[in-house]
Write a protein that holds these residues in place. Structure first.
Motif, PDB file in Angstrom:
ATOM      1  N   ASP A  42      41.922  45.461  40.829  1.00  0.00           N
ATOM      2  CA  ASP A  42      42.876  44.866  39.881  1.00  0.00           C
ATOM      3  C   ASP A  42      44.330  45.013  40.308  1.00  0.00           C
ATOM      4  N   THR A  43      44.726  46.215  40.685  1.00  0.00           N
ATOM      5  CA  THR A  43      46.121  46.450  41.069  1.00  0.00           C
ATOM      6  C   THR A  43      46.173  47.392  42.256  1.00  0.00           C
ATOM      7  N   VAL A  44      47.292  47.374  42.966  1.00  0.00           N
ATOM      8  CA  VAL A  44      47.540  48.336  44.034  1.00  0.00           C
ATOM      9  C   VAL A  44      48.978  48.829  43.930  1.00  0.00           C
ATOM     10  N   VAL A  45      49.196  50.011  44.464  1.00  0.00           N
ATOM     11  CA  VAL A  45      50.544  50.491  44.732  1.00  0.00           C
ATOM     12  C   VAL A  45      50.601  50.762  46.225  1.00  0.00           C
ATOM     13  N   ILE A 103      51.283  35.657  34.809  1.00  0.00           N
ATOM     14  CA  ILE A 103      50.629  36.626  33.924  1.00  0.00           C
ATOM     15  C   ILE A 103      51.610  37.305  32.969  1.00  0.00           C
ATOM     16  N   LEU A 104      52.909  37.165  33.221  1.00  0.00           N
ATOM     17  CA  LEU A 104      53.920  37.759  32.346  1.00  0.00           C
ATOM     18  C   LEU A 104      54.688  36.659  31.632  1.00  0.00           C
ATOM     19  N   PHE A 125      49.761  43.020  41.336  1.00  0.00           N
ATOM     20  CA  PHE A 125      48.508  42.579  40.716  1.00  0.00           C
ATOM     21  C   PHE A 125      47.715  41.797  41.754  1.00  0.00           C
ATOM     22  N   VAL A 126      46.482  42.226  42.012  1.00  0.00           N
ATOM     23  CA  VAL A 126      45.652  41.569  43.017  1.00  0.00           C
ATOM     24  C   VAL A 126      45.265  40.166  42.549  1.00  0.00           C
ATOM     25  N   ARG A 181      41.115  41.273  35.225  1.00  0.00           N
ATOM     26  CA  ARG A 181      41.506  42.203  34.160  1.00  0.00           C
ATOM     27  C   ARG A 181      43.023  42.428  34.197  1.00  0.00           C
ATOM     28  N   THR A 182      43.760  41.338  34.228  1.00  0.00           N
ATOM     29  CA  THR A 182      45.221  41.448  34.343  1.00  0.00           C
ATOM     30  C   THR A 182      45.855  42.101  33.119  1.00  0.00           C
TER      31      THR A 182
END
Length: 287
Positions: A136-139, A160-161, A253-254, A259-260
């Motif tokens: 779903d996400t990365v840092v 998405i925002l 966000f990938v 699942r954003t």
């Protein structure tokens, strides 16, 4: 050979071996038979037991495996407990941990300086989790984010925002110039592994990374700016945990995430100054 002469008895392989073993053990006691069996077949027995054990474990893992309700990787985070993050975020977001799994990987490292076999395996795993839609996400630290930002790995934040949400992050947005990215993509025919960087002049390399990173902080001068990440160095997470003390972390966000909304909650979680990220340090691990 005359008809009266007997031909040698033909060897019939396993059948004869079994018969010979039966003759040897026929007069043995029960204890003797067990000792004989252990002497000749202990390796086979141990191997068979191990095969059954690992097969049972594999089947159990498949049967009991839970689907993810969130999956994130924090690359090159130093001395950070993924378990603590999972527990705190699951509670923060009200995630169902009985039927689903929240997985936050804070132990994976990736280097572009010396691209080793470990790094190759890490990239393959990363690509696989993206392709199947698990991640779903990365840092990333900024060098890695700079490297992958132009490969359509991250979602355009405008998709998405809301405008209001995007405006709240305006001072921390990471931009790419889509015109520039498209032009570079046309020039590259074959995707190559990241080239090994010369570590001899580390100071010069770090300066180049910083300059490239800062170039993505402002849309000014870009023909078609696209926000794809959030700079995290000022976040309570980065400041309290010290996980990226000498690096610039960037959140993304990938692109294949389903699942954003949970990813947005995770971003908010990392910026919540009421969370005690200092208690999530794991001194037994880290880079």
């Amino acid at each position: 050979m005359s008809k009266k002469e007997k031909s040698p008895k033909e060897y019939r392989g396993v059948i004869d071996e079994i018969r010979q073993q039966q003759m040897k053990t026929k007069e043995m006691s029960a204890k003797g038979k067990l000792e004989y069996f252990w002497d000749y077949y202990k390796v086979h027995t141990i191997v068979a037991i191990l095969v059954i054990f690992f097969a049972a474990m594999f089947i159990r893992d498949i049967v009991t495996a839970k689907d993810y309700n969130f999956y994130s990787i924090l690359f090159n985070a130093r001395q950070l407990s993924g378990d603590s993050l999972e527990s705190a975020f699951s509670e923060y977001a009200g995630l169902d941990t009985e039927n689903y799994e929240c997985y936050i990987d804070a132990s994976t490292g990736l280097s572009l300086t010396s691209f080793t076999e470990y790094d190759m395996a890490t990239v393959q795993k990363l690509m696989a989790t993206i392709q199947i839609g698990d991640l779903d996400t990365v840092v990333f630290n900024s060098e890695l984010f700079n490297n992958y930002a132009g490969n359509e790995m991250f979602l355009d934040l405008r998709t998405i925002l809301s405008e209001e949400e995007l405006n709240a992050w305006k001072d921390y947005l990471y931009y790419i110039d889509y015109v520039e990215v498209a032009a570079e993509r046309e020039d590259v025919d074959v995707e190559e592994a990241p080239a090994e960087k010369d570590a001899a002049d580390d100071e010069t390399r770090q300066q180049e990374i910083l300059e490239e990173t800062n170039r993505h902080r402002s849309p000014e001068g870009m023909a078609e700016p696209v926000p794809v990440g959030i700079f995290m160095e000022a976040s309570p997470f980065a400041e309290k945990s010290g996980a990226y003390s000498d690096l610039v972390p960037v959140f993304g966000f990938v692109s294949t995430s389903k699942r954003t909304e949970t990813g947005k909650q995770f971003l908010e979680f990392l910026w919540d100054d009421t969370i005690d990220f200092a208690q999530m340090i794991d001194t037994s691990t880290g880079f």
